[in-house]
Scaffold this motif. Structure first.
Motif, PDB file in Angstrom:
ATOM      1  N   LYS A  14       0.851  -1.192   0.000  1.00 14.52           N
ATOM      2  CA  LYS A  14       0.000   0.000   0.000  1.00 14.52           C
ATOM      3  C   LYS A  14       0.884   1.238   0.000  1.00 14.52           C
ATOM      4  O   LYS A  14       2.035   1.186   0.421  1.00 14.52           O
ATOM      5  N   PRO A  15       0.369   2.393  -0.477  1.00 13.31           N
ATOM      6  CA  PRO A  15       1.170   3.616  -0.457  1.00 13.31           C
ATOM      7  C   PRO A  15       1.450   4.057   0.969  1.00 13.31           C
ATOM      8  O   PRO A  15       0.667   3.788   1.875  1.00 13.31           O
ATOM      9  N   ASN A  16       2.557   4.738   1.158  1.00 11.11           N
ATOM     10  CA  ASN A  16       2.984   5.217   2.460  1.00 11.11           C
ATOM     11  C   ASN A  16       1.949   6.196   3.026  1.00 11.11           C
ATOM     12  O   ASN A  16       1.594   7.164   2.382  1.00 11.11           O
ATOM     13  N   LYS A  17       1.450   5.928   4.258  1.00 13.92           N
ATOM     14  CA  LYS A  17       0.401   6.763   4.852  1.00 13.92           C
ATOM     15  C   LYS A  17       0.869   8.197   5.064  1.00 13.92           C
ATOM     16  O   LYS A  17       0.172   9.147   4.758  1.00 13.92           O
ATOM     17  N   SER A  18       2.068   8.370   5.628  1.00 14.83           N
ATOM     18  CA  SER A  18       2.561   9.724   5.881  1.00 14.83           C
ATOM     19  C   SER A  18       2.808  10.443   4.565  1.00 14.83           C
ATOM     20  O   SER A  18       2.593  11.640   4.451  1.00 14.83           O
ATOM     21  N   GLY A  19       3.247   9.705   3.587  1.00 18.34           N
ATOM     22  CA  GLY A  19       3.380  10.244   2.237  1.00 18.34           C
ATOM     23  C   GLY A  19       4.473  11.270   2.082  1.00 18.34           C
ATOM     24  O   GLY A  19       5.155  11.632   3.029  1.00 18.34           O
ATOM     25  N   PRO A  20       4.626  11.770   0.871  1.00 21.56           N
ATOM     26  CA  PRO A  20       5.646  12.773   0.593  1.00 21.56           C
ATOM     27  C   PRO A  20       5.255  14.134   1.170  1.00 21.56           C
ATOM     28  O   PRO A  20       4.090  14.388   1.461  1.00 21.56           O
ATOM     29  N   THR A  21       6.258  15.003   1.316  1.00 22.82           N
ATOM     30  CA  THR A  21       5.999  16.324   1.891  1.00 22.82           C
ATOM     31  C   THR A  21       5.833  17.387   0.812  1.00 22.82           C
ATOM     32  O   THR A  21       5.296  18.455   1.085  1.00 22.82           O
ATOM     33  N   ARG A  22       6.265  17.118  -0.414  1.00 20.92           N
ATOM     34  CA  ARG A  22       6.161  18.111  -1.489  1.00 20.92           C
ATOM     35  C   ARG A  22       4.722  18.193  -1.973  1.00 20.92           C
ATOM     36  O   ARG A  22       4.117  17.180  -2.340  1.00 20.92           O
ATOM     37  N   THR A  23       4.153  19.402  -1.972  1.00 21.42           N
ATOM     38  CA  THR A  23       2.789  19.573  -2.480  1.00 21.42           C
ATOM     39  C   THR A  23       2.835  20.254  -3.837  1.00 21.42           C
ATOM     40  O   THR A  23       3.686  21.105  -4.091  1.00 21.42           O
ATOM     41  N   VAL A  24       1.930  19.848  -4.710  1.00 15.08           N
ATOM     42  CA  VAL A  24       1.803  20.448  -6.032  1.00 15.08           C
ATOM     43  C   VAL A  24       0.357  20.896  -6.213  1.00 15.08           C
ATOM     44  O   VAL A  24      -0.554  20.356  -5.592  1.00 15.08           O
ATOM     45  N   ASP A  25       0.161  21.924  -7.045  1.00 16.45           N
ATOM     46  CA  ASP A  25      -1.177  22.403  -7.374  1.00 16.45           C
ATOM     47  C   ASP A  25      -1.619  21.739  -8.664  1.00 16.45           C
ATOM     48  O   ASP A  25      -0.878  21.725  -9.642  1.00 16.45           O
ATOM     49  N   ILE A  26      -2.823  21.198  -8.666  1.00 16.32           N
ATOM     50  CA  ILE A  26      -3.383  20.540  -9.845  1.00 16.32           C
ATOM     51  C   ILE A  26      -4.435  21.465 -10.431  1.00 16.32           C
ATOM     52  O   ILE A  26      -5.379  21.855  -9.743  1.00 16.32           O
ATOM     53  N   HIS A  27      -4.256  21.848 -11.703  1.00 20.33           N
ATOM     54  CA  HIS A  27      -5.148  22.776 -12.390  1.00 20.33           C
ATOM     55  C   HIS A  27      -5.794  22.097 -13.589  1.00 20.33           C
ATOM     56  O   HIS A  27      -5.184  21.246 -14.234  1.00 20.33           O
ATOM     57  N   CYS A  28      -7.011  22.515 -13.920  1.00 16.11           N
ATOM     58  CA  CYS A  28      -7.705  22.078 -15.130  1.00 16.11           C
ATOM     59  C   CYS A  28      -6.953  22.656 -16.329  1.00 16.11           C
ATOM     60  O   CYS A  28      -6.621  23.838 -16.341  1.00 16.11           O
ATOM     61  N   SER A  29      -6.676  21.849 -17.329  1.00 14.71           N
ATOM     62  CA  SER A  29      -5.918  22.331 -18.492  1.00 14.71           C
ATOM     63  C   SER A  29      -6.783  23.177 -19.428  1.00 14.71           C
ATOM     64  O   SER A  29      -6.265  23.937 -20.228  1.00 14.71           O
ATOM     65  N   LYS A  30      -8.100  23.084 -19.301  1.00 13.31           N
ATOM     66  CA  LYS A  30      -9.000  23.836 -20.182  1.00 13.31           C
ATOM     67  C   LYS A  30      -9.188  25.281 -19.696  1.00 13.31           C
ATOM     68  O   LYS A  30      -8.998  26.223 -20.455  1.00 13.31           O
ATOM     69  N   CYS A  31      -9.522  25.459 -18.409  1.00  9.48           N
ATOM     70  CA  CYS A  31      -9.825  26.805 -17.903  1.00  9.48           C
ATOM     71  C   CYS A  31      -8.819  27.298 -16.860  1.00  9.48           C
ATOM     72  O   CYS A  31      -8.965  28.403 -16.351  1.00  9.48           O
ATOM     73  N   LYS A  32      -7.821  26.488 -16.525  1.00  8.40           N
ATOM     74  CA  LYS A  32      -6.740  26.835 -15.584  1.00  8.40           C
ATOM     75  C   LYS A  32      -7.214  27.037 -14.141  1.00  8.40           C
ATOM     76  O   LYS A  32      -6.517  27.636 -13.337  1.00  8.40           O
ATOM     77  N   THR A  33      -8.395  26.548 -13.779  1.00  5.62           N
ATOM     78  CA  THR A  33      -8.893  26.641 -12.411  1.00  5.62           C
ATOM     79  C   THR A  33      -8.231  25.569 -11.557  1.00  5.62           C
ATOM     80  O   THR A  33      -8.049  24.445 -11.997  1.00  5.62           O
ATOM     81  N   GLN A  34      -7.874  25.930 -10.309  1.00  9.67           N
ATOM     82  CA  GLN A  34      -7.230  24.967  -9.426  1.00  9.67           C
ATOM     83  C   GLN A  34      -8.248  23.937  -8.957  1.00  9.67           C
ATOM     84  O   GLN A  34      -9.330  24.283  -8.474  1.00  9.67           O
ATOM     85  N   ALA A  35      -7.897  22.656  -9.090  1.00  9.16           N
ATOM     86  CA  ALA A  35      -8.781  21.575  -8.674  1.00  9.16           C
ATOM     87  C   ALA A  35      -8.452  21.124  -7.259  1.00  9.16           C
ATOM     88  O   ALA A  35      -9.344  20.954  -6.434  1.00  9.16           O
TER      89      ALA A  35
END
Length: 83
Positions: A3-24
């Motif tokens: 299973k994936p690591n529960k604590s997980g990575p510390t780096r956060t990224v912003d995910i945006h819609c490629s059509k209207c550039k709104t942050q998801a």
């Protein structure tokens, strides 16, 4: 399967819609590759109303699935951008 690591990575990224550039959402991503899947437990802030649908333009950018027994979003090609 592991299973994936529960604590997980510390780096956060912003995910945006490629059509209207709104942050998801903000996501704790591990590794340096492309965004193929998002484990739901690693989503820090979710701006969507429906899972996998852009809040602004309504474009479906992901499908909900189970990966290694954990709920995840499987990204549809070129529908999201990672910043």
């Amino acid at each position: 399967m592991a299973k994936p690591n529960k604590s997980g990575p510390t780096r956060t990224v912003d995910i945006h819609c490629s059509k209207c550039k709104t942050q998801a959402f903000k996501y704790r991503k591990g590794g340096k590759g492309a965004l193929i899947k998002c484990f739901i437990e690693r989503i820090v802030t979710d701006y969507t109303l429906d899972t996998g649908v852009c809040p602004q333009c309504g474009q479906v950018f992901a499908r909900q699935t189970m990966i290694r027994g954990v709920p995840a979003l499987k990204m549809i090609g070129n529908k999201v951008q990672m910043k």
